[in-house]
Design a protein around this motif. Structure first.
Motif, PDB file in Angstrom:
ATOM      1  N   GLY A 147      38.985  39.129  35.307  1.00  0.00           N
ATOM      2  CA  GLY A 147      40.342  39.458  34.881  1.00  0.00           C
ATOM      3  C   GLY A 147      40.500  39.188  33.395  1.00  0.00           C
ATOM      4  O   GLY A 147      39.576  39.385  32.610  1.00  0.00           O
ATOM      5  N   ASP A 153      43.240  31.827  36.527  1.00  0.00           N
ATOM      6  CA  ASP A 153      42.755  32.454  37.765  1.00  0.00           C
ATOM      7  C   ASP A 153      41.411  33.129  37.521  1.00  0.00           C
ATOM      8  O   ASP A 153      40.488  33.032  38.339  1.00  0.00           O
ATOM      9  N   TRP A 182      42.055  42.948  35.072  1.00  0.00           N
ATOM     10  CA  TRP A 182      42.793  43.131  36.331  1.00  0.00           C
ATOM     11  C   TRP A 182      43.007  44.610  36.711  1.00  0.00           C
ATOM     12  O   TRP A 182      43.634  44.894  37.707  1.00  0.00           O
ATOM     13  N   ASN A 208      37.461  39.679  40.218  1.00  0.00           N
ATOM     14  CA  ASN A 208      38.486  38.631  40.203  1.00  0.00           C
ATOM     15  C   ASN A 208      39.789  39.056  40.883  1.00  0.00           C
ATOM     16  O   ASN A 208      40.633  38.216  41.176  1.00  0.00           O
ATOM     17  N   ASN A 209      39.978  40.367  41.115  1.00  0.00           N
ATOM     18  CA  ASN A 209      41.125  40.798  41.933  1.00  0.00           C
ATOM     19  C   ASN A 209      40.792  42.095  42.666  1.00  0.00           C
ATOM     20  O   ASN A 209      39.770  42.737  42.400  1.00  0.00           O
ATOM     21  N   ASP A 210      41.654  42.481  43.601  1.00  0.00           N
ATOM     22  CA  ASP A 210      41.404  43.667  44.424  1.00  0.00           C
ATOM     23  C   ASP A 210      41.570  44.970  43.661  1.00  0.00           C
ATOM     24  O   ASP A 210      40.910  45.957  43.980  1.00  0.00           O
ATOM     25  N   ASP A 237      43.331  39.108  46.622  1.00  0.00           N
ATOM     26  CA  ASP A 237      44.751  39.507  46.699  1.00  0.00           C
ATOM     27  C   ASP A 237      45.122  40.074  48.058  1.00  0.00           C
ATOM     28  O   ASP A 237      46.279  40.056  48.432  1.00  0.00           O
ATOM     29  N   THR A 254      38.035  39.856  50.998  1.00  0.00           N
ATOM     30  CA  THR A 254      38.992  39.521  49.959  1.00  0.00           C
ATOM     31  C   THR A 254      39.648  38.200  50.357  1.00  0.00           C
ATOM     32  O   THR A 254      39.331  37.628  51.399  1.00  0.00           O
ATOM     33  N   ASN A 257      46.175  36.104  48.582  1.00  0.00           N
ATOM     34  CA  ASN A 257      47.016  35.305  47.711  1.00  0.00           C
ATOM     35  C   ASN A 257      48.404  35.446  48.324  1.00  0.00           C
ATOM     36  O   ASN A 257      49.031  36.495  48.224  1.00  0.00           O
TER      37      ASN A 257
END
Length: 293
Positions: A147, A153, A182, A208-210, A237, A254, A257
């Motif tokens: 991200g 995060d 992101w 680091n994220n979906d 996420d 995943t 969050n």
């Protein structure tokens, strides 16, 4: 009695996760507490958000809930609120410990511990039959799509996903690591670059994220790779699209969050401090692992 007036600053409305979060936060404050709620869009610009904080202070809100554009702005934002005597509940972007100690009992942070989300990504990979070594060469050769690296995060998810594997005796080898901020299109581009460069050497792509993982999924499909047969893909996420892919076996896992748990906790403590009760410095809400199981 007068309804509690809550001013909510979101870093930007154009963010999938924070949209789910802010909608639930507003609904819960209004339905559970009858609060008078105003939500504003910081448009990913810290100067804009600082102006919005000043406007809320001028209006005389009872409490602020702030999702900072930049975590480093916490000290300045706290100072403005402190001067006006208006407490702050920080959400989603964690200020430094030093900034959190600036006004005891009147500011707090509500969130999920990003270390846990990273560790859970690592745990999902570790619990696979091959511990993530899908090409069987004895090491987990991985790609890391990050991200925004000023965000704690991103730092923790990058570090702790791999730490879980190494702590459990798994040999790892980093092939490629770059920041995608992101964004889905960046995830696609970076994954495509990594796949072109390293091909079948890649066992696992960590994102680091979906949103970035969904981009990476497009690149993996375009490269003719077979998900969970010759490559693994992880996000964070639990966006609906990612969970759908996991259910179909098209993504490995995943980490949820929990926007409902976090938004409700943030609302509860905001009302509590508006009613004159002191705050703890931190309120943590657990992440949850999501796999095809």
């Amino acid at each position: 009695e007068e309804p509690v007036k809550v001013g909510i600053c979101i870093y930007q409305f154009n963010d999938n996760f924070m949209t789910l979060y802010r909608e639930e936060l507003q609904k819960y404050l209004e339905e559970t507490y009858g609060a008078e709620v105003t939500v504003v869009d910081g448009k990913n610009d810290q100067n804009t958000q600082t102006d919005q904080v000043n406007s809320f202070i001028a209006e005389g809100v009872d409490v602020l809930i702030v999702n900072l554009v930049q975590a480093t702005a916490a000290s300045a934002v706290t100072a403005l609120a402190q001067e006006a005597g208006i407490p702050i509940v920080y959400i989603n972007r964690e200020p430094s410990e030093e900034d959190m100690a600036a006004w005891e009992g009147m500011i707090c942070y509500v969130g999920a511990d990003a270390r846990q989300s990273g560790s859970m990504q690592g745990q999902i990979v570790y619990e696979l039959p091959d511990h993530g070594d899908i090409n069987g060469n004895g090491t987990v050769d991985y790609v890391m799509i990050q991200g925004d690296m000023e965000n704690v995060d991103a730092q923790y998810r990058t570090e702790y996903s791999i730490k879980y594997l190494t702590d459990n005796g798994v040999e790892v080898n980093k092939l490629f690591e770059q920041r995608g901020d992101w964004m889905q299109e960046n995830g696609q581009q970076l994954a495509a670059t990594a796949l072109a460069q390293f091909g079948t050497e890649i066992d696992v792509i960590f994102c680091n994220n979906d949103a970035m993982a969904l981009g990476a999924y497009q690149a993996i499909t375009e490269a003719g790779r077979k998900m969970n047969e010759d490559i693994y893909l992880l996000g964070v996420d639990a966006l609906d699209e990612a969970v759908d892919l996991i259910e179909k076996g098209e993504m490995t896992g995943t980490v949820l969050n929990d926007h409902i748990g976090q938004s409700h906790k943030a609302a509860d403590v905001a009302i509590q401090v508006a009613n004159g009760e002191p705050l703890d410095a931190y309120y943590w809400v657990d992440y949850q692992m999501i796999t095809g199981e």
